[in-house]
Every structure is written in C-alpha cells, then in structure tokens.
Write a protein that holds these residues in place. Structure first.
Motif, PDB file in Angstrom:
ATOM      1  N   PHE A 153       0.777  -1.147  -0.090  1.00  0.00           N
ATOM      2  CA  PHE A 153      -0.139   0.163   0.257  1.00  0.00           C
ATOM      3  C   PHE A 153       0.491   1.149   0.151  1.00  0.00           C
ATOM      4  O   PHE A 153       0.769   2.433  -0.611  1.00  0.00           O
ATOM      5  N   LEU A 154       2.328   1.129   1.293  1.00  0.00           N
ATOM      6  CA  LEU A 154       3.009   2.666   0.821  1.00  0.00           C
ATOM      7  C   LEU A 154       3.761   2.043  -0.270  1.00  0.00           C
ATOM      8  O   LEU A 154       3.657   3.856  -0.657  1.00  0.00           O
TER       9      LEU A 154
ATOM     10  N   ASP B 296       4.456   0.144  -3.142  1.00  0.00           N
ATOM     11  CA  ASP B 296       3.695   0.336  -4.914  1.00  0.00           C
ATOM     12  C   ASP B 296       2.586   0.766  -5.340  1.00  0.00           C
ATOM     13  O   ASP B 296       2.135   1.689  -6.050  1.00  0.00           O
ATOM     14  N   GLU B 297       1.776   1.332  -4.797  1.00  0.00           N
ATOM     15  CA  GLU B 297       0.448   2.384  -4.785  1.00  0.00           C
ATOM     16  C   GLU B 297       0.756   3.579  -4.199  1.00  0.00           C
ATOM     17  O   GLU B 297      -0.056   4.689  -4.593  1.00  0.00           O
ATOM     18  N   ASP B 298       1.790   3.384  -3.201  1.00  0.00           N
ATOM     19  CA  ASP B 298       2.409   5.187  -2.416  1.00  0.00           C
ATOM     20  C   ASP B 298       1.048   6.216  -2.386  1.00  0.00           C
ATOM     21  O   ASP B 298       0.664   6.796  -2.847  1.00  0.00           O
ATOM     22  N   ASN B 299       0.286   5.251  -1.193  1.00  0.00           N
ATOM     23  CA  ASN B 299      -0.104   5.838  -0.722  1.00  0.00           C
ATOM     24  C   ASN B 299       0.016   5.672   0.650  1.00  0.00           C
ATOM     25  O   ASN B 299       0.664   5.121   1.451  1.00  0.00           O
ATOM     26  N   ARG B 300       0.009   7.097   1.372  1.00  0.00           N
ATOM     27  CA  ARG B 300       0.530   7.165   2.948  1.00  0.00           C
ATOM     28  C   ARG B 300      -0.280   7.961   3.860  1.00  0.00           C
ATOM     29  O   ARG B 300      -0.347   7.868   5.652  1.00  0.00           O
ATOM     30  N   ARG B 301      -1.847   7.976   3.190  1.00  0.00           N
ATOM     31  CA  ARG B 301      -3.058   7.350   4.512  1.00  0.00           C
ATOM     32  C   ARG B 301      -3.565   6.802   5.514  1.00  0.00           C
ATOM     33  O   ARG B 301      -3.854   5.773   5.043  1.00  0.00           O
TER      34      ARG B 301
ATOM     35  N   SER C 249      -5.100   6.148   7.645  1.00  0.00           N
ATOM     36  CA  SER C 249      -6.710   5.711   7.946  1.00  0.00           C
ATOM     37  C   SER C 249      -7.133   5.110   6.589  1.00  0.00           C
ATOM     38  O   SER C 249      -8.121   4.192   6.784  1.00  0.00           O
ATOM     39  N   ALA C 250      -6.674   5.713   5.455  1.00  0.00           N
ATOM     40  CA  ALA C 250      -7.041   4.927   3.797  1.00  0.00           C
ATOM     41  C   ALA C 250      -7.076   3.729   4.203  1.00  0.00           C
ATOM     42  O   ALA C 250      -7.857   2.584   3.451  1.00  0.00           O
ATOM     43  N   PHE C 251      -5.817   2.706   4.249  1.00  0.00           N
ATOM     44  CA  PHE C 251      -5.363   1.726   4.789  1.00  0.00           C
ATOM     45  C   PHE C 251      -6.230   1.570   5.636  1.00  0.00           C
ATOM     46  O   PHE C 251      -6.725  -0.293   5.345  1.00  0.00           O
TER      47      PHE C 251
ATOM     48  N   ARG D 158      -9.491   0.188   4.423  1.00  0.00           N
ATOM     49  CA  ARG D 158      -9.409  -1.071   3.664  1.00  0.00           C
ATOM     50  C   ARG D 158      -9.338  -1.720   4.459  1.00  0.00           C
ATOM     51  O   ARG D 158      -9.801  -3.369   3.964  1.00  0.00           O
TER      52      ARG D 158
END
Length: 209
Positions: free
Chosen positions: A153-154, A156-161, A163-165, A168
């Motif tokens: 998530f962090l 490969d998807e470059d998502n740092r939120r 709460s978003a993880f 999910r």
C-alpha cells in the motif's frame, strides 16, 4: 502487561510547526514529552521500541531499540508502522503491535488492554482508537500479518494515508473518553505548536496531587 503484543512509539515526525527537531524530546515536567509517553505505555506492553530516523543516540536515555524507516524517503507514520511490524515479526513472537504517537503525553493507561479486547475474536482485524467522534489512526493495534499488504500500500501504491489503509482492512473502532465533565484532559492531546507545549505543562501540573 500484554507480553504477546509489542509497542511502537512513533517519534519520527519532522515537527515543522514546532520549528523542526524532535517534538518528543521537548522539555515537559521533570523530563521531556517522550518520558511521559514511555511512562504511560511501557507498563501496558512488552517489548517496546521507538520509530525514529537520524542518530539513535539522542534517545539513548530510554534504553529502547530505535528503528529507522525501511522505506526510503520521509513517508510519514505509515513508514514507521510497517518498519515496526517487520521488526516485531523478525525479532519477537508477538502477533500484533500497538502504535502510539510520541507527542501525546496523556495517552490512555488502558489503551492496549482495550484495543486488544476489541479484536479478541477477530485476530486479523485492526483496532483503532477514537474519541469524541474522531478517529486517532496512529493509536492502533495492527496484526503483524498485515505487514506485507501495508508495505504494498505504501510503496507500490504510494499511498501514505493511515486511515485509508485502515478503511481497506477489516477494523474495529474503540471509543475512549474525550474531554468532558469529570474527564477534562483529552487522552489523545498532541503537541504540534509551541502553545500546545505550554498547555501540556499546565495540564500535567493539574494532575499532580
């Protein structure tokens, strides 16, 4: 004390609103902010480690492992969480970690107990603390088995939120008392600005007998 759950204090923020440096090492009471965090969390959990980048020697007084991010670049609290999960999985028999922010000197004394109880029948679920209708995603119980999904998530998807993880993943929200009559101190009060440090000192003094 929960000996099957490890603790990770997230102390690696850049503290831009405080002018840089380590918020957790700012003076508070008879020590520093991190002294308060450690004193409240360490009786609840074992083992305990700090998540922070840079020279680990500045935290030597605490006698705790200091974990530098294994994700390149400053990727925020998720980097500290995934690093903590991977360290715990490699070095302990613990099946979960509880994270706590290093700038919250009044964190709940029953944080670990209540988060663990919330997922007792759901060992794959995340338990996240809430108060006054607000989620506190850095105060969360994370099963170690989610570490690969979190790294994907962090990185490969470059998502740092955070709460978003959590959204999910399967999760449970755990309500703690916020500031209200008979409970004047917000247990998740955090120090972001110089005025917050002044307020924290005042609150700490008010708690003394």
């Amino acid at each position: 004390m929960k000996r099957d759950i490890a603790g990770i204090i997230l102390a690696g923020g850049q503290s831009r609103r405080m002018g840089g440096g380590d918020k957790s090492l700012l003076p508070l009471g008879d020590g520093c902010v991190l002294d308060q965090v450690v004193s409240r969390l360490s009786p609840q959990i074992a083992p305990l480690a700090l998540s922070a980048n840079g020279d680990p020697a500045r935290f030597s007084q605490f006698g705790l492992p200091v974990l530098a991010d294994t994700v390149t670049g400053f990727a925020g609290p998720l980097a500290g969480i995934v690093t903590g999960l991977e360290w715990v999985a490699a070095n302990t028999a613990c099946k979960a970690i509880v994270t706590a922010a290093g700038d919250t000197p009044f964190l709940p004394l029953d944080l670990v107990e209540r988060l663990a109880a919330a997922v007792d029948q759901r060992p794959a679920a995340i338990a996240v603390a809430c108060s006054a209708g607000k989620r506190h995603p850095t105060f969360t119980l994370w099963p170690t088995d989610c570490r690969d999904a979190l790294r994907h998530f962090l990185v490969d998807e470059d998502n740092r939120r955070v709460s978003a993880f959590i959204d999910r993943h399967g999760f449970v929200e755990v309500d703690f008392l916020g500031p209200q009559a008979g409970h004047p101190i917000d247990p998740f009060f955090n120090i972001n600005m110089p005025d917050d440090l002044v307020q924290a000192e005042r609150l700490l003094q008010s708690m003394k007998p």
